[in-house]
Design a protein around this motif. Structure first.
Motif, PDB file in Angstrom:
ATOM      1  N   VAL A   1       0.846  -1.187   0.000  1.00 46.25           N
ATOM      2  CA  VAL A   1       0.000   0.000   0.000  1.00 46.25           C
ATOM      3  C   VAL A   1       0.881   1.237   0.000  1.00 46.25           C
ATOM      4  O   VAL A   1       1.696   1.427   0.910  1.00 46.25           O
ATOM      5  N   VAL A   2       0.725   2.070  -1.028  1.00 49.62           N
ATOM      6  CA  VAL A   2       1.381   3.373  -1.064  1.00 49.62           C
ATOM      7  C   VAL A   2       0.320   4.393  -0.682  1.00 49.62           C
ATOM      8  O   VAL A   2      -0.638   4.621  -1.423  1.00 49.62           O
ATOM      9  N   LEU A   3       0.470   4.978   0.503  1.00 44.13           N
ATOM     10  CA  LEU A   3      -0.536   5.879   1.047  1.00 44.13           C
ATOM     11  C   LEU A   3      -0.130   7.321   0.750  1.00 44.13           C
ATOM     12  O   LEU A   3       0.854   7.828   1.286  1.00 44.13           O
ATOM     13  N   ALA A   4      -0.877   7.953  -0.144  1.00 43.54           N
ATOM     14  CA  ALA A   4      -0.569   9.341  -0.512  1.00 43.54           C
ATOM     15  C   ALA A   4      -1.057  10.280   0.579  1.00 43.54           C
ATOM     16  O   ALA A   4      -2.181  10.123   1.078  1.00 43.54           O
TER      17      ALA A   4
ATOM     18  N   LEU B   1       1.542  12.090  -9.103  1.00 44.51           N
ATOM     19  CA  LEU B   1       2.470  11.828 -10.192  1.00 44.51           C
ATOM     20  C   LEU B   1       3.873  11.531  -9.668  1.00 44.51           C
ATOM     21  O   LEU B   1       4.582  10.670 -10.219  1.00 44.51           O
ATOM     22  N   ASP B   2       4.284  12.205  -8.597  1.00 42.28           N
ATOM     23  CA  ASP B   2       5.569  11.887  -7.965  1.00 42.28           C
ATOM     24  C   ASP B   2       5.594  10.432  -7.500  1.00 42.28           C
ATOM     25  O   ASP B   2       6.598   9.719  -7.686  1.00 42.28           O
ATOM     26  N   LEU B   3       4.493   9.984  -6.887  1.00 47.96           N
ATOM     27  CA  LEU B   3       4.428   8.619  -6.368  1.00 47.96           C
ATOM     28  C   LEU B   3       4.347   7.590  -7.493  1.00 47.96           C
ATOM     29  O   LEU B   3       4.876   6.483  -7.364  1.00 47.96           O
ATOM     30  N   VAL B   4       3.679   7.937  -8.575  1.00 52.60           N
ATOM     31  CA  VAL B   4       3.659   7.035  -9.728  1.00 52.60           C
ATOM     32  C   VAL B   4       5.086   6.836 -10.250  1.00 52.60           C
ATOM     33  O   VAL B   4       5.509   5.713 -10.563  1.00 52.60           O
ATOM     34  N   GLU B   5       5.848   7.918 -10.327  1.00 47.86           N
ATOM     35  CA  GLU B   5       7.220   7.816 -10.823  1.00 47.86           C
ATOM     36  C   GLU B   5       8.111   7.025  -9.871  1.00 47.86           C
ATOM     37  O   GLU B   5       8.940   6.214 -10.312  1.00 47.86           O
ATOM     38  N   SER B   6       7.945   7.233  -8.558  1.00 48.06           N
ATOM     39  CA  SER B   6       8.865   6.605  -7.601  1.00 48.06           C
ATOM     40  C   SER B   6       8.459   5.197  -7.193  1.00 48.06           C
ATOM     41  O   SER B   6       9.326   4.341  -6.960  1.00 48.06           O
TER      42      SER B   6
ATOM     43  N   LEU C   1       2.850   6.376 -17.266  1.00 47.90           N
ATOM     44  CA  LEU C   1       1.717   5.792 -16.531  1.00 47.90           C
ATOM     45  C   LEU C   1       1.483   4.332 -16.884  1.00 47.90           C
ATOM     46  O   LEU C   1       0.477   3.748 -16.479  1.00 47.90           O
ATOM     47  N   SER C   2       2.397   3.731 -17.628  1.00 50.58           N
ATOM     48  CA  SER C   2       2.170   2.371 -18.127  1.00 50.58           C
ATOM     49  C   SER C   2       2.132   1.323 -17.023  1.00 50.58           C
ATOM     50  O   SER C   2       1.656   0.215 -17.235  1.00 50.58           O
TER      51      SER C   2
END
Length: 573
Positions: free
Chosen positions: A271-274, A283-288, A316-317
């Motif tokens: 779980v990545v909790l923004a 978008l930062d979390l998508v990249e990292s 975003l792939s």
């Protein structure tokens, strides 16, 4: 009707503890089918944590914890809660915490200790938290001190001083008089006995039904059905230990718990909790972090993603599942996500009362763009009933969406009078939503066509008009008020209030009315965002205020204003 469960006897009345139980023959059937396992939610979660001990469980801007680290800390917090406060298993505790690691630890720790979380939000005001605490008999309140401008701390002080609650736990800040620090409980718990196993035949948590009114509607979730709810959702989406989900909405909603946290942890996923739903943060979390799924995206967030130029430059792939819910996604937005960002949209529909539906990943665009799919369990049952009636409507006709199943509640907590109208005699929950059944891709799916209930759907937040109107009528210059939804391109709906004023009274503005309502303890997101003054309200043919007419009026006014702003005569482009 869909589903394969034989019709049970009539729904029983609430027991002495305010819970409407599932009929015993239904419980037996769910257990025979293997849907319910007779085990508590914390036991199931702890087993998953042992299996996936070294996998990453939780990522926030401040922590990256494995399952072993997360559940060790949660167990210590739960033990400390019992050893360092007056709370005991079976007590209820309110939450006013945001998307931080301490919230996850506190929620899991409460489950392990047998303390029942009441999933309130830090945005809720003192009035709402107080009403809910009194309704469920909550003794505790867990607070994130650095949320916002410290409003949750002010609420905690007041409720503690008034004796509404007797235990306050402060996270991410210095404890106030009469409160205990979150980290102190973790330290106490490290030396305290591990809490005893929790009895699975009881309430595990309280979820709110969209918002609060004068009498809160609280959905009591039980251990076995909440476990199944989470496992069925994970199975419907095919989650595995290879799954990484990104969740930006408030965690303590039923959506955050039953669509994200619990199903992920039961699957061995990460779980990545923004910390917020800001597009730059996501978008930062998508990249990292390269998440594979966003399990609940409100339409407003989808629109903001399209409006953000950086979305075209971020890869975003990684996102295999982009699931939109909360309200209907306009088809043109789904098409733009596909064409401009390469995102294939799925839609879902869910509720704090239980039932979840989702469109299949391999469904046609007609199915995914125009419906919310089908229930996630073969044991879920759906009926489309005539409004204010009991007759089941023919396939394809619009009626009230009514549901029953192995994770849909049998009644609201301590609400016999409301339950008499909200549930059919044989236990179907009358959602208040209008729906239609369709036959697409060789299966039965459903579309949500509107709402019967007087609720304004502002993004993912639901505003009960009756509650706001009740407080507005306390204003000395107001003789009558009607709160209605007005359309909004980003949030879907915003709140517009029509007012009838006392003779010669000054005209309130959005700002002055908002200040008054904040003073009454109303949450900020429920404040009216437009004020219209009228001499009288339109009436229906039975003499009631016609909110349908008011909604049509404000829609017409907004359209005229938009056309005026963009007409050549105004110089607008």
């Amino acid at each position: 009707m869909t589903g394969n469960l034989a019709t049970p006897p009539a729904t029983p009345e609430s027991s002495e503890d305010g819970l409407t139980p599932y009929p015993s023959n239904v419980v037996d059937r769910y257990r025979r089918l293997g849907l319910w396992a007779g085990r508590s939610l914390p036991a199931e979660l702890s087993d998953a944590a042992r299996v996936h001990a070294d996998r990453v469980a939780l990522v926030t801007p401040e922590v990256r914890w494995t399952y072993r680290e997360l559940f060790s800390r949660a167990t210590q917090f739960g033990a400390g809660l019992l050893a360092g406060t007056e709370l005991r298993a079976g007590d209820a505790a309110m939450f006013q915490m945001g998307n931080v690691a301490e919230t996850v630890v506190a929620y899991l720790g409460c489950l392990i200790a047998g303390v029942r979380p009441v999933c309130t939000l830090p945005q809720h005001g003192e009035r709402e938290v107080g009403l809910l605490a009194e309704h469920v008999g909550a003794r505790g309140l867990l607070v994130q001190a650095d949320f916002g401008r410290g409003e949750p701390l002010n609420t905690a002080r007041s409720l503690l001083d008034r004796g509404v609650i007797d235990t306050v736990v402060i996270a991410r800040g210095e404890p106030m008089d009469g409160a205990v620090a979150f980290e102190d409980l973790v330290r106490i718990g490290a030396a305290a006995p591990v809490p005893d196993p929790v009895d699975p035949d009881q309430i595990v948590a309280f979820q709110l039904s969209g918002g609060t009114t004068g009498l809160p509607k609280v959905a009591p979730r039980l251990h076995e059905e909440y476990v199944y709810n989470s496992k069925a959702w994970a199975a419907a989406l095919g989650w595995t230990p290879a799954t990484t989900l990104l969740y930006p909405l408030p965690l303590l909603h039923n959506a955050g718990i039953a669509l994200a946290l619990q199903p992920a942890l039961l699957s061995g996923a990460s779980v990545v909790l923004a910390p917020s739903a800001r597009i730059d943060v996501l978008l930062d979390l998508v990249e990292s972090e390269r998440p594979t799924t966003l399990p609940l995206v409100p339409p407003a967030l989808a629109i903001r993603l399209l409006e953000e130029p950086r979305s075209r430059t971020v890869d975003l792939s990684c996102i295999e599942d982009y699931i939109v819910g909360g309200q209907r996604l306009p088809v043109e937005i789904a098409e733009r996500l596909r064409d401009e960002l390469g995102i294939s949209v799925r839609q879902m529909f869910g509720m704090a009362e239980g039932m979840f539906l989702v469109t299949p990943a391999d469904g046609s665009e007609k199915l995914r763009f125009h419906t919310v799919g089908q229930p996630i369990s073969a044991a879920d049952e759906v009926r489309i009933l005539e409004i204010d009636g009991t007759a089941e409507l023919p396939f394809g006709e619009i009626g009230e969406f009514c549901v029953r199943g192995p994770y849909t509640i049998r009644g609201y907590y301590r609400a016999d009078r409301h339950n008499a109208d909200a549930f059919t005699d044989d236990g179907f929950y009358r959602t208040g939503d209008l729906a239609r059944a369709h036959h697409l891709d060789g299966t039965t799916v459903y579309s949500i066509e509107g709402r019967i209930k007087d609720v304004i759907n502002r993004g993912v937040e639901k505003i009960h008009a009756e509650e706001v109107e009740e407080l507005i009528l306390r204003h000395p210059d107001v003789t009558n008020a009607a709160l209605v939804a007005m359309p909004d391109a980003v949030l879907g709906e915003r709140a517009c209030v029509y007012l009838i004023l006392e003779k010669n009274a000054p005209r309130p503005t959005v700002s002055t009315l908002g200040e008054f309502l904040l003073g009454q303890g109303l949450a900020k997101y429920k404040l009216p965002e437009r004020v219209e003054i009228v001499d009288r309200f339109p009436l229906s043919n039975v003499g009631k205020v016609s909110k349908k007419t008011l909604r049509e009026q404000i829609t017409t006014v907004l359209l005229a204003e938009h056309e005026h702003e963009h007409s050549p005569a105004t110089g607008a482009r």
